[in-house]
Design an enzyme around this catalytic site. Sequence first.
Site, mmCIF file in Angstrom:
data_model
loop_
_atom_site.group_PDB
_atom_site.id
_atom_site.type_symbol
_atom_site.label_atom_id
_atom_site.label_comp_id
_atom_site.label_asym_id
_atom_site.label_seq_id
_atom_site.Cartn_x
_atom_site.Cartn_y
_atom_site.Cartn_z
ATOM 1 N N PHE A 167 0.756 -1.314 0.047
ATOM 2 C CA PHE A 167 -0.021 0.162 -0.111
ATOM 3 C C PHE A 167 0.881 1.203 -0.011
ATOM 4 O O PHE A 167 1.772 1.302 0.685
ATOM 5 C CB PHE A 167 -0.974 0.018 1.327
ATOM 6 C CG PHE A 167 -1.791 1.163 1.184
ATOM 7 C CD1 PHE A 167 -2.639 1.564 0.366
ATOM 8 C CD2 PHE A 167 -1.844 2.008 2.438
ATOM 9 C CE1 PHE A 167 -3.369 2.855 0.280
ATOM 10 C CE2 PHE A 167 -2.627 3.154 2.447
ATOM 11 C CZ PHE A 167 -3.390 3.526 1.377
ATOM 12 N N GLU A 175 12.335 2.933 3.094
ATOM 13 C CA GLU A 175 11.525 3.215 4.153
ATOM 14 C C GLU A 175 11.919 2.856 5.495
ATOM 15 O O GLU A 175 11.251 3.908 6.340
ATOM 16 C CB GLU A 175 10.019 2.444 3.671
ATOM 17 C CG GLU A 175 9.338 2.982 2.547
ATOM 18 C CD GLU A 175 8.994 4.017 2.194
ATOM 19 O OE1 GLU A 175 8.505 4.756 3.003
ATOM 20 O OE2 GLU A 175 9.156 4.651 1.040
#
Length: 228
Positions: free
Chosen positions: A24, A102
């Site tokens: 996502f 990330e």
Amino acid sequence: MSSSSSHKKDHGEENNNDDSIWIFAYGSLCWRPGFSYDEVRTGHVNGFMRRFWQGNVTHRGSPSKPGRVATLVPCEDAQTYGCAYRIKRNQLSILEYLENREMKLGGYVCVWTVFFPYEKSDGKHSKDGVEEEEEEEDEDDDDDDDEEDEEIVEDDDDVGFPCLCYIALEGNSLWLGEDSEMSIATQISEAKGICGENQDYLLSLYKYMKTNFPLHYDEHLEEIMKHL
């Protein structure tokens, strides 16, 4: 065990019959995923609100002037819109890339959530704010009124499915936390990192949302834009 190995193992426990993983995206991954994928779907996740509460000192800021980037904050009645990318479960190089981008550089952690896909009435997805259009014959002028009221159509053939999601937890080393939208806008306008100015990140997200989710109003994002 590496994080990418852990992702693979966890997904196997989630769905042993599926050879894919969905990821996502709700921030820069929406318009700059940085990896190849087999499919992309627009939609939302429940139980989170998008907030510019995570600091960044590499991609969109520096140690002397940290930038602010989006994260997801738990909120029971909230929905966050974005897209989900489908990759093959054995593509560990992609998970390693995301682990570095990330987690190591961004300060995020990886969690599982449920993604609910939908299709816009035109069925297209745009990464950069410019619709990817196919050549079509001109339609009658009578259809103009229908185009003005664009609908978001839930995909009847699909239900929510598990996906990986990268979020920043309160208390991590880069956490900046809640502030007024005016203060956040000021900080964003002054920050710059190796990927460019922090305000370009904000503008790209704003353009992405307006293009792909024209009927969805993100109050936090809109208020920051007003003060930029």
